[in-house]
Write a protein that holds these residues in place. Structure first.
Motif, PDB file in Angstrom:
ATOM      1  N   VAL A  79      -8.792   2.626   0.090  1.00 16.75           N
ATOM      2  CA  VAL A  79      -8.826   1.509   1.043  1.00 16.75           C
ATOM      3  C   VAL A  79      -9.825   1.824   2.153  1.00 16.75           C
ATOM      4  N   PHE A  80      -9.800   3.038   2.651  1.00 20.46           N
ATOM      5  CA  PHE A  80     -10.739   3.432   3.700  1.00 20.46           C
ATOM      6  C   PHE A  80     -12.184   3.274   3.227  1.00 20.46           C
ATOM      7  N   ILE A 140       0.841  -1.196   0.000  1.00 23.58           N
ATOM      8  CA  ILE A 140       0.000   0.000   0.000  1.00 23.58           C
ATOM      9  C   ILE A 140       0.879   1.250   0.000  1.00 23.58           C
ATOM     10  N   GLU A 159     -10.148   5.504   9.821  1.00 26.07           N
ATOM     11  CA  GLU A 159      -8.935   5.846   9.089  1.00 26.07           C
ATOM     12  C   GLU A 159      -7.661   5.563   9.876  1.00 26.07           C
ATOM     13  N   PHE A 190       0.042   0.927   8.841  1.00 17.79           N
ATOM     14  CA  PHE A 190       1.035   1.343   7.848  1.00 17.79           C
ATOM     15  C   PHE A 190       2.290   1.855   8.541  1.00 17.79           C
ATOM     16  N   CYS A 245       0.999  -4.343   4.718  1.00 13.97           N
ATOM     17  CA  CYS A 245      -0.179  -3.588   4.292  1.00 13.97           C
ATOM     18  C   CYS A 245      -0.221  -3.654   2.770  1.00 13.97           C
ATOM     19  N   GLU A 270      -6.987   2.944  11.590  1.00 17.49           N
ATOM     20  CA  GLU A 270      -6.589   1.550  11.418  1.00 17.49           C
ATOM     21  C   GLU A 270      -5.538   1.454  10.317  1.00 17.49           C
ATOM     22  N   ILE A 271      -5.774   2.117   9.207  1.00 15.89           N
ATOM     23  CA  ILE A 271      -4.837   2.077   8.082  1.00 15.89           C
ATOM     24  C   ILE A 271      -3.529   2.770   8.466  1.00 15.89           C
ATOM     25  N   PHE A 303      -4.658   5.258   0.610  1.00 12.04           N
ATOM     26  CA  PHE A 303      -5.424   5.326   1.863  1.00 12.04           C
ATOM     27  C   PHE A 303      -6.908   5.661   1.664  1.00 12.04           C
ATOM     28  N   LEU A 338      -4.384  -5.879   5.792  1.00 17.16           N
ATOM     29  CA  LEU A 338      -3.574  -5.114   6.736  1.00 17.16           C
ATOM     30  C   LEU A 338      -3.187  -6.043   7.882  1.00 17.16           C
ATOM     31  N   TRP A 346     -13.725  -0.051  12.314  1.00 15.68           N
ATOM     32  CA  TRP A 346     -13.034   0.442  11.129  1.00 15.68           C
ATOM     33  C   TRP A 346     -13.026   1.956  11.125  1.00 15.68           C
TER      34      TRP A 346
END
Length: 170
Positions: free
Chosen positions: A25-26, A17, A47, A54, A61, A49-50, A22, A75, A45
């Motif tokens: 994916v979000f 990723i 933002e 990452f 990821c 989390e990503i 982002f 992820l 869930w």
């Protein structure tokens, strides 16, 4: 290194990723991991989390794309347990667009994250899902997971006023 397979007429490419991924994916995660999906799940869930995964483990990821469209993501992270010689992999999120689930995207993502975890010395991968999420359970069983253990999660809604118990004065 990326995994390449075919999805429909496009070639599926699995890669790490990037920050530019982002938002997409979000939004895919937003479509899948709704309040109905995880009403009382301890993890929700958002933002962060990503971003968090990452920043801590960017090698784990991944996104799956065909052409210029992201179709899904995985992820993960690794965990070293104190006093244990084992390194564990934790697949935290795996999401595929609803309209293409069961098309091999999830399997491709899992295969690549498993390869990367093994490369990092992981000896066991752990996932979790709701006990009633049969599609996810079947998917992970097809990937070789077993030893299903149910956990009890309890919640206490602090926004509701407590009801007086019989025999107790307010």
């Amino acid at each position: 290194m990326s995994e390449k397979t075919s999805v429909g007429e496009e070639t599926l490419r699995i890669r790490g990723i990037t920050i530019d991924d982002f938002p997409e994916v979000f939004h895919i995660g937003e479509e899948i991991f709704t309040a109905e999906y995880s009403q009382s799940l301890y993890r929700t869930w958002d933002e962060y989390e990503i971003i968090t995964l990452f920043n801590s483990d960017s090698e784990l990821c991944l996104v799956a794309e065909a052409g210029d469209k992201i179709l899904g993501f995985a992820l993960g992270t690794t965990v070293d347990k104190h006093n244990s010689p084992w390194k564990y992999g934790y697949l935290v999120w795996l999401g595929v667009r609803r309209n293409i689930q069961q098309g091999g995207v999830g399997s491709g993502l899992f295969k690549e994250i498993k390869r990367r975890m093994k490369e990092q010395g992981v000896r066991m991968i752990i996932i979790d899902t709701s006990a009633d999420n049969q599609p996810a359970i079947r998917f992970f069983q097809k990937q070789g997971f077993g030893n299903i253990q149910e956990h009890v999660y309890m919640s206490l809604n602090l926004t509701r006023k407590a009801k007086n118990k019989p025999g107790k004065k307010p």
